[in-house]
Design a protein around this motif. Structure first.
Motif, PDB file in Angstrom:
ATOM      1  N   PRO A  85      -4.703 112.300  15.984  1.00 14.28           N
ATOM      2  CA  PRO A  85      -4.947 111.949  14.582  1.00 14.28           C
ATOM      3  C   PRO A  85      -5.152 110.446  14.466  1.00 14.28           C
ATOM      4  O   PRO A  85      -4.586 109.670  15.243  1.00 14.28           O
ATOM      5  CB  PRO A  85      -3.657 112.396  13.874  1.00 14.28           C
ATOM      6  N   ARG A  86      -5.981 110.015  13.533  1.00 11.02           N
ATOM      7  CA  ARG A  86      -6.295 108.592  13.393  1.00 11.02           C
ATOM      8  C   ARG A  86      -5.173 107.893  12.612  1.00 11.02           C
ATOM      9  O   ARG A  86      -5.361 107.417  11.489  1.00 11.02           O
ATOM     10  CB  ARG A  86      -7.643 108.420  12.687  1.00 11.02           C
ATOM     11  N   THR A  87      -3.991 107.858  13.211  1.00  5.84           N
ATOM     12  CA  THR A  87      -2.838 107.236  12.582  1.00  5.84           C
ATOM     13  C   THR A  87      -2.609 105.848  13.168  1.00  5.84           C
ATOM     14  O   THR A  87      -3.174 105.491  14.216  1.00  5.84           O
ATOM     15  CB  THR A  87      -1.574 108.074  12.807  1.00  5.84           C
ATOM     16  N   LEU A  88      -1.751 105.083  12.499  1.00  5.80           N
ATOM     17  CA  LEU A  88      -1.408 103.754  13.004  1.00  5.80           C
ATOM     18  C   LEU A  88      -0.740 103.862  14.367  1.00  5.80           C
ATOM     19  O   LEU A  88      -1.006 103.065  15.269  1.00  5.80           O
ATOM     20  CB  LEU A  88      -0.484 103.039  12.017  1.00  5.80           C
ATOM     21  N   GLU A  89       0.130 104.862  14.521  1.00  2.00           N
ATOM     22  CA  GLU A  89       0.835 105.037  15.791  1.00  2.00           C
ATOM     23  C   GLU A  89      -0.145 105.307  16.931  1.00  2.00           C
ATOM     24  O   GLU A  89       0.015 104.784  18.043  1.00  2.00           O
ATOM     25  CB  GLU A  89       1.844 106.185  15.684  1.00  2.00           C
ATOM     26  N   THR A  90      -1.173 106.105  16.670  1.00  2.00           N
ATOM     27  CA  THR A  90      -2.193 106.390  17.687  1.00  2.00           C
ATOM     28  C   THR A  90      -2.927 105.111  18.080  1.00  2.00           C
ATOM     29  O   THR A  90      -3.121 104.830  19.275  1.00  2.00           O
ATOM     30  CB  THR A  90      -3.211 107.420  17.164  1.00  2.00           C
ATOM     31  N   LYS A  91      -3.327 104.344  17.098  1.00  2.00           N
ATOM     32  CA  LYS A  91      -4.079 103.110  17.368  1.00  2.00           C
ATOM     33  C   LYS A  91      -3.227 102.117  18.163  1.00  2.00           C
ATOM     34  O   LYS A  91      -3.717 101.481  19.101  1.00  2.00           O
ATOM     35  CB  LYS A  91      -4.541 102.484  16.055  1.00  2.00           C
ATOM     36  N   GLN A  92      -1.965 101.999  17.789  1.00  2.00           N
ATOM     37  CA  GLN A  92      -1.082 101.083  18.511  1.00  2.00           C
ATOM     38  C   GLN A  92      -0.883 101.534  19.947  1.00  2.00           C
ATOM     39  O   GLN A  92      -0.865 100.710  20.870  1.00  2.00           O
ATOM     40  CB  GLN A  92       0.263 100.987  17.788  1.00  2.00           C
ATOM     41  N   GLU A  93      -0.756 102.845  20.152  1.00  2.00           N
ATOM     42  CA  GLU A  93      -0.563 103.371  21.498  1.00  2.00           C
ATOM     43  C   GLU A  93      -1.822 103.177  22.347  1.00  2.00           C
ATOM     44  O   GLU A  93      -1.727 102.886  23.549  1.00  2.00           O
ATOM     45  CB  GLU A  93      -0.196 104.858  21.436  1.00  2.00           C
ATOM     46  N   ILE A  94      -2.983 103.305  21.740  1.00  2.00           N
ATOM     47  CA  ILE A  94      -4.227 103.063  22.466  1.00  2.00           C
ATOM     48  C   ILE A  94      -4.293 101.619  22.945  1.00  2.00           C
ATOM     49  O   ILE A  94      -4.667 101.350  24.093  1.00  2.00           O
ATOM     50  CB  ILE A  94      -5.444 103.383  21.565  1.00  2.00           C
ATOM     51  N   VAL A 185      -1.743  94.284  19.024  1.00  2.00           N
ATOM     52  CA  VAL A 185      -1.163  95.356  18.206  1.00  2.00           C
ATOM     53  C   VAL A 185      -1.076  94.916  16.750  1.00  2.00           C
ATOM     54  O   VAL A 185      -1.346  95.705  15.831  1.00  2.00           O
ATOM     55  CB  VAL A 185       0.235  95.745  18.741  1.00  2.00           C
ATOM     56  N   ASP A 186      -0.731  93.666  16.524  1.00  5.35           N
ATOM     57  CA  ASP A 186      -0.610  93.158  15.157  1.00  5.35           C
ATOM     58  C   ASP A 186      -1.965  93.185  14.444  1.00  5.35           C
ATOM     59  O   ASP A 186      -2.047  93.525  13.251  1.00  5.35           O
ATOM     60  CB  ASP A 186      -0.060  91.727  15.183  1.00  5.35           C
ATOM     61  N   LEU A 187      -3.047  92.865  15.166  1.00  2.00           N
ATOM     62  CA  LEU A 187      -4.379  92.882  14.565  1.00  2.00           C
ATOM     63  C   LEU A 187      -4.788  94.297  14.158  1.00  2.00           C
ATOM     64  O   LEU A 187      -5.327  94.519  13.064  1.00  2.00           O
ATOM     65  CB  LEU A 187      -5.400  92.304  15.548  1.00  2.00           C
ATOM     66  N   VAL A 188      -4.532  95.262  15.030  1.00  3.54           N
ATOM     67  CA  VAL A 188      -4.857  96.656  14.716  1.00  3.54           C
ATOM     68  C   VAL A 188      -4.006  97.145  13.550  1.00  3.54           C
ATOM     69  O   VAL A 188      -4.487  97.883  12.683  1.00  3.54           O
ATOM     70  CB  VAL A 188      -4.654  97.547  15.959  1.00  3.54           C
ATOM     71  N   THR A 189      -2.745  96.730  13.520  1.00  2.00           N
ATOM     72  CA  THR A 189      -1.849  97.122  12.427  1.00  2.00           C
ATOM     73  C   THR A 189      -2.337  96.574  11.093  1.00  2.00           C
ATOM     74  O   THR A 189      -2.370  97.293  10.078  1.00  2.00           O
ATOM     75  CB  THR A 189      -0.420  96.620  12.709  1.00  2.00           C
TER      76      THR A 189
END
Length: 206
Positions: A85-94, A185-189
């Motif tokens: 799912p396109r969640t914040l957690e997914t993006k951070q893990e990527i 990670v901060d930028l993606v967040t």
């Protein structure tokens, strides 16, 4: 043997094929791709040229095989990310997983940076660019504002820059890598939170 982001050397474990890749990459880095011959690679390995030919016929085959082997985790990460799912957690893990992949393949990416003409000729650059685009599309929302698109792209480029720039800064290598990752990670967040921030309720004009 390869060179990590902090300049230290490491030996990948594996069979003869991997030893050939490691020694070749080290020689390419030390004296240049064009100036390194298959004979020199064989001599450093302590094997005959015929034994080297059993695995690789040309230097190009060595580099392409290195690219395919060391960037396979990136391809696997992209496939994993597309299924999440396109969640914040997914993006951070990527971003975290991509950081680990880059660290493991640091010698190869240093070669690509310093031998861009060769990379273009072998079309490795096109393949890598395609993977970068697909990775970007996972961490970036389709309808993201321009500033958030820049943030997502900057997160990926921050990880890349960390391999080349951070080695010139003093400090513990692990702490430097952690600092680079934290910024990415901060930028993606920021991009995600900006894109998913609730819109202001319209004023009642009655």
């Amino acid at each position: 043997m390869g060179v990590t982001m902090d300049g230290t050397k490491h030996q990948r474990r594996g069979d003869t094929r991997q030893r050939i890749q490691d020694v070749a990459l080290e020689l390419f880095a030390e004296q240049g791709y064009e100036k390194t011959s298959l004979r020199e690679i064989a001599e450093h390995l302590g094997v005959t040229k015929a034994a080297l030919y059993y695995h690789f016929k040309t230097k190009e085959e060595i580099i392409v095989s290195l690219f395919e082997d060391l960037t396979r985790p990136v391809e696997e990460l992209i496939e994993w990310g597309k299924a999440q799912p396109r969640t914040l957690e997914t993006k951070q893990e990527i971003v975290r997983r991509y950081s680990r992949s880059l660290t493991a393949a640091a010698p190869l990416f240093r070669f690509m940076q310093e031998n861009q003409a060769t990379v273009r000729e072998l079309r490795i650059g096109d393949t890598f660019k395609d993977r970068m685009h697909r990775l970007r599309d996972i961490v970036m929302d389709p309808d993201a504002e321009l500033i958030d698109q820049v943030r997502c792209l900057s997160a990926l480029f921050t990880l890349h820059a960390g391999m080349f720039v951070m080695q010139d800064l003093e400090g513990d290598p692990e702490k430097k890598r952690a600092a680079v990752l934290e910024v990415a990670v901060d930028l993606v967040t920021q991009a995600h939170e900006s894109a998913h921030r609730p819109s202001a309720a319209p004023e009642d004009g009655s």
